[in-house]
Design a protein around this motif. Structure first.
Motif, PDB file in Angstrom:
ATOM      1  N   LYS A 154      83.677  66.800  66.358  1.00 28.48           N
ATOM      2  CA  LYS A 154      83.105  68.137  66.513  1.00 28.48           C
ATOM      3  C   LYS A 154      82.026  68.428  65.477  1.00 28.48           C
ATOM      4  N   ASP A 155      82.288  68.108  64.213  1.00 26.89           N
ATOM      5  CA  ASP A 155      81.293  68.379  63.170  1.00 26.89           C
ATOM      6  C   ASP A 155      80.028  67.563  63.399  1.00 26.89           C
ATOM      7  N   GLY A 166      84.034  64.220  74.612  1.00 27.17           N
ATOM      8  CA  GLY A 166      85.304  64.247  73.900  1.00 27.17           C
ATOM      9  C   GLY A 166      85.152  63.973  72.419  1.00 27.17           C
ATOM     10  N   PRO A 167      86.019  64.551  71.580  1.00 32.62           N
ATOM     11  CA  PRO A 167      85.944  64.340  70.129  1.00 32.62           C
ATOM     12  C   PRO A 167      86.214  62.895  69.735  1.00 32.62           C
ATOM     13  N   LYS A 223      76.540  73.995  71.866  1.00 34.00           N
ATOM     14  CA  LYS A 223      77.669  73.337  71.198  1.00 34.00           C
ATOM     15  C   LYS A 223      78.962  73.550  71.978  1.00 34.00           C
ATOM     16  N   ALA A 224      79.176  74.784  72.437  1.00 35.75           N
ATOM     17  CA  ALA A 224      80.398  75.081  73.192  1.00 35.75           C
ATOM     18  C   ALA A 224      80.436  74.306  74.503  1.00 35.75           C
ATOM     19  N   CYS A 277      78.714  71.483  75.303  1.00 31.33           N
ATOM     20  CA  CYS A 277      78.794  70.036  75.081  1.00 31.33           C
ATOM     21  C   CYS A 277      80.204  69.601  74.705  1.00 31.33           C
ATOM     22  N   SER A 278      80.922  70.448  73.992  1.00 29.65           N
ATOM     23  CA  SER A 278      82.282  70.077  73.590  1.00 29.65           C
ATOM     24  C   SER A 278      83.211  69.952  74.795  1.00 29.65           C
ATOM     25  N   LEU A 298      78.962  66.469  66.317  1.00 32.55           N
ATOM     26  CA  LEU A 298      78.305  67.029  67.501  1.00 32.55           C
ATOM     27  C   LEU A 298      77.473  68.251  67.119  1.00 32.55           C
ATOM     28  N   ASN A 299      78.056  69.122  66.320  1.00 33.97           N
ATOM     29  CA  ASN A 299      77.329  70.320  65.890  1.00 33.97           C
ATOM     30  C   ASN A 299      76.093  69.958  65.068  1.00 33.97           C
TER      31      ASN A 299
END
Length: 340
Positions: free
Chosen positions: A70-71, A64-65, A56-57, A59-60, A73-74
């Motif tokens: 972010k939520d 881009g958001p 997760k870290a 990929c972020s 993606l997680n």
């Protein structure tokens, strides 16, 4: 985050564009325009993360958001790893005499490709549902990629997958995985440099079987095809063209698209390239390589079992053989002197 072609001459794209393009329109592979740099404090914090947390870290940094919140993606990453057989997703086995084996086979198909392809499938499906589109994915495989790719998209309503496999050259279990558990959207036909550049303090070792194009490139700057592919016990490594070498050339040359394009176009024309001296020096400084025979693979599997009661697959044995080689140089396995 923008992505550019290793050969230049193509418009830059965002993550979604790179994901759906594969190769750039005029040749070349997509790479990040600039790599994030990881400081000591970031590495310290990341060292405490679980594997899914680390994914997760990472990929972020590259997605881009504005593309995937972010939520979301997680959630996608959690969903990707939900079917792995162990909660940690990957597991580190600490064996005798400094041998550590990172187990990457806890996915559905027991292939390390499960780790990347389960995430790729989630990203594809996310964008396809958002855009209300459908795609066909074509996969060529020597075994492990095919079954992992099939499993990752089975039942996905926005994706059909066609897999080409070399009949008789995959292991029996891989062939069965690809041909016996099919859904309507599956069609099968017979047939670490980045991390280093981002600041991770590692030295890379590339261990290969007798199909040694990478080894020859690292050792002598000889990036050329052999006359044939040699069947080995480590069949997933039985390849002629390691396409990621193009990304490595680009990274080590300081993002020199012109040089990378010239090298790869020459390789495509002649199947033989002599890597420039300066670039070869950077490559051999960043990477150590070794090529091993089937006999060494077998010996390594036997030795690891005798010392640890831990069974290696042939591909892992290729890497572990290098560990044993280095250890035996420092501390010979059998001590004492022999009379002359």
């Amino acid at each position: 985050m923008w992505y550019v072609s290793t050969r230049g001459m193509a418009p830059r794209v965002d993550f979604e564009g790179a994901l759906f393009s594969g190769y750039a329109p005029v040749g070349g592979l997509y790479v990040p325009e600039a790599l994030p740099q990881l400081g000591t404090e970031t590495l310290r914090q990341w060292s405490a993360l679980s594997y899914p947390g680390l994914v997760k870290a990472l990929c972020s940094l590259f997605i881009g958001p504005e593309l995937i919140a972010k939520d979301d993606l997680n959630d996608l990453i959690d969903r990707a790893f939900s079917r792995f057989r162990c909660k940690e997703v990957v597991r580190l086995s600490r064996l005798r005499n400094g041998l550590n084996v990172l187990e990457l086979w806890h996915g559905v198909t027991y292939a390390f490709k499960d780790l990347s392809l389960c995430c790729t499938a989630q990203f594809l499906q996310y964008f396809l549902e958002k855009r209300k589109k459908h795609i066909i994915v074509v996969v060529g495989t020597s075994g492990d990629t095919g079954s992992a790719a099939i499993e990752s998209v089975q039942g996905a309503k926005n994706v059909d997958i066609i897999v080409l496999l070399p009949k008789g050259h995959c292991t029996k279990i891989q062939e069965l995985q690809m041909t016996t558990v099919l859904r309507e959207n599956v069609h099968v036909f017979g047939a670490g440099c980045v991390a280093q550049k981002m600041g991770l303090p590692i030295h890379l070792v590339v261990a290969v079987n007798r199909n040694d194009v990478i080894h020859r490139t690292v050792q002598r700057g000889d990036f050329s095809l052999s006359e044939t592919v040699t069947p080995t016990l480590a069949s997933a490594m039985d390849i002629q063209v390691p396409y990621n070498m193009e990304r490595i050339f680009w990274l080590l040359s300081g993002s020199d698209s012109q040089m990378t394009r010239a090298l790869m176009e020459q390789f495509e024309r002649t199947q033989c390239v002599s890597v420039p001296k300066e670039l070869h020096g950077l490559l051999s400084e960043a990477v150590t390589s070794e090529s091993v025979t089937d006999e060494v693979i077998t010996q390594t599997v036997r030795r690891c079992w005798e010392e640890n009661q831990y069974l290696l697959c042939p591909h892992t044995a290729v890497a572990v053989s290098y560990h044993y080689q280095q250890r035996d140089r420092q501390q010979p396995r059998y001590g004492g002197q022999r009379g002359g």
